[in-house]
Design a protein around this motif. Sequence first.
Motif, PDB file in Angstrom:
ATOM      1  N   THR A 228       0.842  -1.184   0.000  1.00 48.55           N
ATOM      2  CA  THR A 228       0.000   0.000   0.000  1.00 48.55           C
ATOM      3  C   THR A 228       0.882   1.241   0.000  1.00 48.55           C
ATOM      4  O   THR A 228       2.093   1.169   0.225  1.00 48.55           O
ATOM      5  CB  THR A 228      -0.972   0.010   1.199  1.00 48.55           C
ATOM      6  OG1 THR A 228      -1.999   0.994   0.973  1.00 48.55           O
ATOM      7  CG2 THR A 228      -0.249   0.344   2.508  1.00 48.55           C
ATOM      8  N   PHE A 229       0.265   2.404  -0.257  1.00 48.53           N
ATOM      9  CA  PHE A 229       0.961   3.700  -0.319  1.00 48.53           C
ATOM     10  C   PHE A 229       0.375   4.568   0.775  1.00 48.53           C
ATOM     11  O   PHE A 229      -0.829   4.882   0.758  1.00 48.53           O
ATOM     12  CB  PHE A 229       0.724   4.306  -1.699  1.00 48.53           C
ATOM     13  CG  PHE A 229       1.747   5.312  -2.127  1.00 48.53           C
ATOM     14  CD1 PHE A 229       3.088   5.136  -1.857  1.00 48.53           C
ATOM     15  CD2 PHE A 229       1.360   6.439  -2.845  1.00 48.53           C
ATOM     16  CE1 PHE A 229       4.037   6.053  -2.286  1.00 48.53           C
ATOM     17  CE2 PHE A 229       2.294   7.356  -3.283  1.00 48.53           C
ATOM     18  CZ  PHE A 229       3.641   7.165  -3.003  1.00 48.53           C
ATOM     19  N   ILE A 230       1.177   4.970   1.737  1.00 48.14           N
ATOM     20  CA  ILE A 230       0.645   5.542   2.968  1.00 48.14           C
ATOM     21  C   ILE A 230       1.632   6.564   3.542  1.00 48.14           C
ATOM     22  O   ILE A 230       2.838   6.483   3.265  1.00 48.14           O
ATOM     23  CB  ILE A 230       0.398   4.391   3.991  1.00 48.14           C
ATOM     24  CG1 ILE A 230      -0.748   4.703   4.940  1.00 48.14           C
ATOM     25  CG2 ILE A 230       1.671   4.005   4.712  1.00 48.14           C
ATOM     26  CD1 ILE A 230      -2.107   4.504   4.329  1.00 48.14           C
ATOM     27  N   PRO A 231       1.181   7.545   4.333  1.00 50.95           N
ATOM     28  CA  PRO A 231       2.124   8.474   4.967  1.00 50.95           C
ATOM     29  C   PRO A 231       3.116   7.727   5.860  1.00 50.95           C
ATOM     30  O   PRO A 231       2.732   6.847   6.630  1.00 50.95           O
ATOM     31  CB  PRO A 231       1.213   9.382   5.799  1.00 50.95           C
ATOM     32  CG  PRO A 231      -0.090   9.362   5.086  1.00 50.95           C
ATOM     33  CD  PRO A 231      -0.224   7.951   4.585  1.00 50.95           C
ATOM     34  N   LYS A 232       4.375   8.090   5.760  1.00 47.15           N
ATOM     35  CA  LYS A 232       5.413   7.421   6.549  1.00 47.15           C
ATOM     36  C   LYS A 232       5.149   7.554   8.046  1.00 47.15           C
ATOM     37  O   LYS A 232       5.435   6.630   8.820  1.00 47.15           O
ATOM     38  CB  LYS A 232       6.786   8.002   6.196  1.00 47.15           C
ATOM     39  CG  LYS A 232       7.930   7.214   6.794  1.00 47.15           C
ATOM     40  CD  LYS A 232       9.278   7.660   6.245  1.00 47.15           C
ATOM     41  CE  LYS A 232      10.387   6.769   6.783  1.00 47.15           C
ATOM     42  NZ  LYS A 232      11.715   7.151   6.227  1.00 47.15           N
ATOM     43  N   SER A 233       4.587   8.696   8.450  1.00 49.71           N
ATOM     44  CA  SER A 233       4.320   8.927   9.871  1.00 49.71           C
ATOM     45  C   SER A 233       3.310   7.938  10.435  1.00 49.71           C
ATOM     46  O   SER A 233       3.306   7.664  11.636  1.00 49.71           O
ATOM     47  CB  SER A 233       3.792  10.354  10.083  1.00 49.71           C
ATOM     48  OG  SER A 233       2.598  10.562   9.336  1.00 49.71           O
ATOM     49  N   ALA A 234       2.454   7.378   9.563  1.00 50.07           N
ATOM     50  CA  ALA A 234       1.417   6.446  10.025  1.00 50.07           C
ATOM     51  C   ALA A 234       1.943   5.027  10.210  1.00 50.07           C
ATOM     52  O   ALA A 234       1.258   4.192  10.814  1.00 50.07           O
ATOM     53  CB  ALA A 234       0.247   6.438   9.034  1.00 50.07           C
ATOM     54  N   VAL A 235       3.149   4.761   9.694  1.00 48.55           N
ATOM     55  CA  VAL A 235       3.664   3.385   9.766  1.00 48.55           C
ATOM     56  C   VAL A 235       5.059   3.298  10.381  1.00 48.55           C
ATOM     57  O   VAL A 235       5.684   2.243  10.375  1.00 48.55           O
ATOM     58  CB  VAL A 235       3.697   2.733   8.364  1.00 48.55           C
ATOM     59  CG1 VAL A 235       2.289   2.568   7.826  1.00 48.55           C
ATOM     60  CG2 VAL A 235       4.554   3.556   7.396  1.00 48.55           C
ATOM     61  N   SER A 236       5.556   4.400  10.932  1.00 41.53           N
ATOM     62  CA  SER A 236       6.906   4.402  11.500  1.00 41.53           C
ATOM     63  C   SER A 236       7.033   3.396  12.640  1.00 41.53           C
ATOM     64  O   SER A 236       8.092   2.780  12.820  1.00 41.53           O
ATOM     65  CB  SER A 236       7.285   5.797  11.988  1.00 41.53           C
ATOM     66  OG  SER A 236       6.312   6.282  12.914  1.00 41.53           O
ATOM     67  N   HIS A 237       5.949   3.186  13.390  1.00 38.85           N
ATOM     68  CA  HIS A 237       5.988   2.230  14.509  1.00 38.85           C
ATOM     69  C   HIS A 237       6.136   0.794  13.998  1.00 38.85           C
ATOM     70  O   HIS A 237       6.800  -0.031  14.622  1.00 38.85           O
ATOM     71  CB  HIS A 237       4.729   2.369  15.365  1.00 38.85           C
ATOM     72  CG  HIS A 237       3.446   2.035  14.662  1.00 38.85           C
ATOM     73  ND1 HIS A 237       2.974   2.780  13.593  1.00 38.85           N
ATOM     74  CD2 HIS A 237       2.546   1.027  14.849  1.00 38.85           C
ATOM     75  CE1 HIS A 237       1.840   2.271  13.171  1.00 38.85           C
ATOM     76  NE2 HIS A 237       1.557   1.200  13.911  1.00 38.85           N
ATOM     77  N   LEU A 238       5.521   0.505  12.859  1.00 43.43           N
ATOM     78  CA  LEU A 238       5.635  -0.841  12.273  1.00 43.43           C
ATOM     79  C   LEU A 238       7.033  -1.069  11.690  1.00 43.43           C
ATOM     80  O   LEU A 238       7.599  -2.157  11.797  1.00 43.43           O
ATOM     81  CB  LEU A 238       4.578  -1.033  11.186  1.00 43.43           C
ATOM     82  CG  LEU A 238       3.110  -0.974  11.625  1.00 43.43           C
ATOM     83  CD1 LEU A 238       2.188  -1.090  10.423  1.00 43.43           C
ATOM     84  CD2 LEU A 238       2.810  -2.081  12.632  1.00 43.43           C
ATOM     85  N   GLU A 239       7.574  -0.014  11.092  1.00 43.11           N
ATOM     86  CA  GLU A 239       8.925  -0.115  10.533  1.00 43.11           C
ATOM     87  C   GLU A 239       9.940  -0.318  11.661  1.00 43.11           C
ATOM     88  O   GLU A 239      10.867  -1.133  11.534  1.00 43.11           O
ATOM     89  CB  GLU A 239       9.262   1.145   9.734  1.00 43.11           C
ATOM     90  CG  GLU A 239      10.608   1.059   9.030  1.00 43.11           C
ATOM     91  CD  GLU A 239      10.950   2.335   8.280  1.00 43.11           C
ATOM     92  OE1 GLU A 239      11.698   2.241   7.280  1.00 43.11           O
ATOM     93  OE2 GLU A 239      10.487   3.421   8.688  1.00 43.11           O
ATOM     94  N   ALA A 240       9.780   0.407  12.768  1.00 40.25           N
ATOM     95  CA  ALA A 240      10.702   0.295  13.898  1.00 40.25           C
ATOM     96  C   ALA A 240      10.700  -1.110  14.488  1.00 40.25           C
ATOM     97  O   ALA A 240      11.722  -1.594  14.989  1.00 40.25           O
ATOM     98  CB  ALA A 240      10.337   1.326  14.965  1.00 40.25           C
TER      99      ALA A 240
END
Length: 292
Positions: A228-240
């Motif tokens: 999906t294409f989404i704001p980075k701020s909304a998924v930073s916790h998942l990336e971390a």
Amino acid sequence: MELKDLEIFQLVAQKGTITEVAKELNYVQSNITARIKKLETELNTPLFNRHNRGMSLTPEGKKLLVYSEQILSLTNEVKKVVQNKDEPSGKLEIGTVETVIQLPSILSTFTKKYKEVDLSLFSGVTEKLQEEVLNHRLDGAFITQTAPHPELTSHEVFQEELVLISNKYTTTLEQLKSEPFLCFSKGCGYRARLEAWYKDENITPKKVMEFGTLETILSSVVAGLGITFIPKSAVSHLEARGLIQCHVLPTKYSEIKTVFIRRSNTYLTTTVERFIETIESSKKEASEVLLF
């Protein structure tokens, strides 16, 4: 023609049955039926087609619906203007896309400061929310920035980066091109951006799957269902946490602004004015945090 008759007419048009409207208004059904018949007699035309499944608007009824929405909206606006006070009060109906990361802070600040305001929040995609504001159903909405509309005024909230995300196992951008695209319905600004990238890269998605909530989309990406294409701020916790990978696309697709829109041709009530001031204060605080 009474305003209450128009309100009842609108409800019947929305719900399609006398029974549901009577239940919502706590009226007997015969009262609703009488009001509709009275309106039809005054206008000398049938407003509804009656059938086994309920009621649907006639062509004349559809015309009246447009005018009734305008009449009732202006009536509400008059009340707000006449009753306007220094202290905000009354209803405030706001729409928002699901990924406004600063929204909880804005709402919390506003509701704590202005306790007399009855604030309601509705979620949707950008195109639908813009339509709701234009049709006087919402006082304003947070949307992804679109081409300027002559009847809308927009206030910038913040700018951020959209990223293409996949589960932790997909490693290259080339691999992503054949993955199913998970998205909100048509009218979503993020979806439009990625579709533009697909078009420019001459890519046809293997499959497009629409979902109703951000949570479901993100959970599905983590599970490996697609991208999906989404704001980075909304998924930073998942990336971390190492659950997803973020992939960067060129700026023309990834750079996006969130704006707050309102109708430009209506009276700016104290309540809406204070809400916009709260947005501006939130922007200032956020920028000051970034400086440290």
